[in-house]
Structures are given as structure tokens and as C-alpha cells.
Scaffold this motif. Structure first.
Motif, PDB file in Angstrom:
ATOM      1  N   THR A 108       8.258   2.341 -10.051  1.00 54.77           N
ATOM      2  CA  THR A 108       8.155   1.054 -10.722  1.00 54.77           C
ATOM      3  C   THR A 108       7.542   0.012  -9.795  1.00 54.77           C
ATOM      4  O   THR A 108       8.000  -0.166  -8.668  1.00 54.77           O
ATOM      5  CB  THR A 108       9.549   0.577 -11.194  1.00 54.77           C
ATOM      6  N   LYS A 109       6.486  -0.645 -10.260  1.00 51.90           N
ATOM      7  CA  LYS A 109       5.818  -1.682  -9.483  1.00 51.90           C
ATOM      8  C   LYS A 109       6.748  -2.888  -9.309  1.00 51.90           C
ATOM      9  O   LYS A 109       7.575  -3.152 -10.185  1.00 51.90           O
ATOM     10  CB  LYS A 109       4.535  -2.127 -10.194  1.00 51.90           C
ATOM     11  N   PRO A 110       6.607  -3.637  -8.212  1.00 54.32           N
ATOM     12  CA  PRO A 110       5.648  -3.447  -7.112  1.00 54.32           C
ATOM     13  C   PRO A 110       6.068  -2.305  -6.192  1.00 54.32           C
ATOM     14  O   PRO A 110       7.260  -2.024  -6.038  1.00 54.32           O
ATOM     15  CB  PRO A 110       5.689  -4.790  -6.384  1.00 54.32           C
ATOM     16  N   ILE A 111       5.093  -1.657  -5.616  1.00 53.60           N
ATOM     17  CA  ILE A 111       5.333  -0.478  -4.782  1.00 53.60           C
ATOM     18  C   ILE A 111       4.833  -0.736  -3.365  1.00 53.60           C
ATOM     19  O   ILE A 111       3.735  -1.262  -3.172  1.00 53.60           O
ATOM     20  CB  ILE A 111       4.613   0.748  -5.369  1.00 53.60           C
ATOM     21  N   GLU A 112       5.631  -0.353  -2.395  1.00 52.15           N
ATOM     22  CA  GLU A 112       5.242  -0.532  -1.004  1.00 52.15           C
ATOM     23  C   GLU A 112       4.380   0.628  -0.534  1.00 52.15           C
ATOM     24  O   GLU A 112       4.453   1.739  -1.076  1.00 52.15           O
ATOM     25  CB  GLU A 112       6.493  -0.648  -0.116  1.00 52.15           C
ATOM     26  N   ARG A 113       3.590   0.360   0.471  1.00 49.46           N
ATOM     27  CA  ARG A 113       2.665   1.359   1.012  1.00 49.46           C
ATOM     28  C   ARG A 113       3.389   2.642   1.422  1.00 49.46           C
ATOM     29  O   ARG A 113       2.981   3.752   1.068  1.00 49.46           O
ATOM     30  CB  ARG A 113       1.932   0.767   2.216  1.00 49.46           C
ATOM     31  N   GLU A 114       4.471   2.501   2.149  1.00 49.74           N
ATOM     32  CA  GLU A 114       5.203   3.673   2.641  1.00 49.74           C
ATOM     33  C   GLU A 114       5.734   4.516   1.494  1.00 49.74           C
ATOM     34  O   GLU A 114       5.689   5.747   1.544  1.00 49.74           O
ATOM     35  CB  GLU A 114       6.356   3.223   3.546  1.00 49.74           C
ATOM     36  N   THR A 115       6.235   3.852   0.447  1.00 52.63           N
ATOM     37  CA  THR A 115       6.764   4.571  -0.712  1.00 52.63           C
ATOM     38  C   THR A 115       5.676   5.390  -1.390  1.00 52.63           C
ATOM     39  O   THR A 115       5.888   6.547  -1.762  1.00 52.63           O
ATOM     40  CB  THR A 115       7.370   3.585  -1.717  1.00 52.63           C
ATOM     41  N   TYR A 160      -4.275   0.631  -3.368  1.00 49.38           N
ATOM     42  CA  TYR A 160      -3.688   1.969  -3.307  1.00 49.38           C
ATOM     43  C   TYR A 160      -4.649   2.959  -2.635  1.00 49.38           C
ATOM     44  O   TYR A 160      -4.222   3.806  -1.837  1.00 49.38           O
ATOM     45  CB  TYR A 160      -3.350   2.480  -4.711  1.00 49.38           C
ATOM     46  N   SER A 161      -5.921   2.833  -2.941  1.00 52.16           N
ATOM     47  CA  SER A 161      -6.920   3.730  -2.361  1.00 52.16           C
ATOM     48  C   SER A 161      -6.972   3.567  -0.842  1.00 52.16           C
ATOM     49  O   SER A 161      -7.002   4.560  -0.103  1.00 52.16           O
ATOM     50  CB  SER A 161      -8.288   3.452  -2.977  1.00 52.16           C
TER      51      SER A 161
END
Length: 200
Positions: free
Chosen positions: A100-107, A21-22
Motif C-alpha cells: 500500500t502506497k506510500p512505499i519506501e525504497r527499502e520495502t 521506482y525505476s
């Protein structure tokens, strides 16, 4: 605060996710990280605009961290980022978004940008209210000729015009859901009518 000046606090006990995420967010935002709830509260200060908060953490849960954030004077936006599917208990929780995981980069990036823009619009709205209040007070106590002769009043009028234009541009970029949230924030804000320091 522009969206590109946003500071994000990532709170995630899984080091791999914290790192991912970072890396996703660092290219666009200033990022602070915490691997526990207590560490997050130690880091949290007035520079943090958006908190991305894991809900399931040992020792101190995300729910408890969120409650403490809202107990402080901090007005940052909070998005819960969790594997826990939403249930009725979310009704009383003070978050601004729930992912809610999993989460995409764009989201993830879009969520931070939207929350930052929402706060930006709320702040501009508060400043505009304070400025127009001053304008109204002067209009009710001064003659038209006195107003026309005042450089300070001319400057105030120009500030209002510029801020209204900026606010219109920002409102055009957000959706109805965000606008409703902003209006609720302003209605619930006891400081909305006393923002003198923000308008200097």
C-alpha cells in the motif's frame, strides 16, 4: 535464476512514481517499465520474473491486468503496488504480495528480492523432484552393480546432491510465509511431475 538476475516489470500510470521506482530498482535488477495495462501486457514475456502492478489505472485496471497475466502461461510473481487499502475482494485475486502506497525504497527492493527468491526456490524444488524421480526409477530397475558402474547415474547423483545443498541454503534465507507459498505453488502446478526440459 539468481536474485541479481531478476527482471522486473514496473506498471504505473503516474510518470513521477514510475521514474522513482525505476531508479530505486535499477541498481539491483533489470527493469522494464509500462505506463498502462495494455503496454504492460505487450511487454510481458518469459524474461519477466516479477511484476510490480499499480491497481488504479485508466482504461485497463491493475485487476484486469493481473487477471490476464494469470490467464497466460506466465508464472511470474506479481505484487500489487497501490493506494487502495485491501478489502475482501483481494481473496480471489492472484497476486503474491500487496503493497500500500506510500512505499519506501527499502520495502520495494526487499519485496522484489523476496519474490524472486521464492520463484528461485520453487524452480529448484521442481528440478529436484524431477531428478529424484529419475533416480528412483533407475534404482527400481537396475542392480546396485549396474548403478555403480554407470557414469550417467553418478552424474545424476551428484546433481541431486548439489541441488539439495543449494535448495537448503535458499530455504534458510526465506521465512515460513514464503515457504508455504512455494509448497502451494508446487501442489497446484500440473507440470511439477513433468519437468524434463528443466533437468537437461
Amino acid at each position: 535464476m539468481g536474485v541479481d538476475e531478476t527482471t522486473v516489470l514496473l506498471v504505473e500510470d503516474e510518470e513521477a512514481l514510475l521514474d522513482i521506482y525505476s531508479r530505486w530498482l535499477t541498481s539491483q535488477f533489470t527493469v522494464k517499465t509500462a505506463s498502462s495495462g495494455s503496454q504492460a501486457l505487450d511487454i510481458l514475456d518469459e524474461t519477466v520474473d516479477v511484476v510490480l502492478l499499480d491497481r488504479l489505472m485508466p482504461e485497463m485496471t491493475g485487476d484486469e491486468v493481473l487477471s490476464e497475466i494469470r490467464n497466460r502461461s506466465n508464472v511470474c510473481r506479481v505484487a500489487m503496488v497501490t493506494a487502495v487499502e485491501p478489502d475482501f475482494d483481494i481473496i480471489g485475486m492472484g497476486f503474491d504480495e500487496y503493497l500500500t502506497k506510500p512505499i519506501e525504497r527499502e520495502t520495494l527492493i526487499e519485496t522484489v528480492a523476496e519474490l524472486a527468491e521464492r520463484e528461485n526456490v520453487a524452480e529448484m524444488s521442481r528440478r529436484l523432484y524431477a531428478l529424484t524421480r529419475k533416480q528412483s526409477l533407475l534404482q527400481s530397475s537396475k542392480s546396485e552393480s549396474q548403478l555403480e558402474a554407470s557414469d550417467e547415474y553418478a552424474s545424476l547423483t551428484e546433481k541431486i546432491r548439489t541441488l539439495r545443498s543449494e535448495l537448503d541454503d535458499s530455504l534458510a534465507e526465506i521465512g515460513d510465509t514464503e515457504l508455504v507459498s512455494i509448497v502451494r505453488d508446487l501442489e497446484d502446478d500440473p507440470e511439477a511431475e513433468d519437468t524434463e526440459e528443466d533437468t537437461q
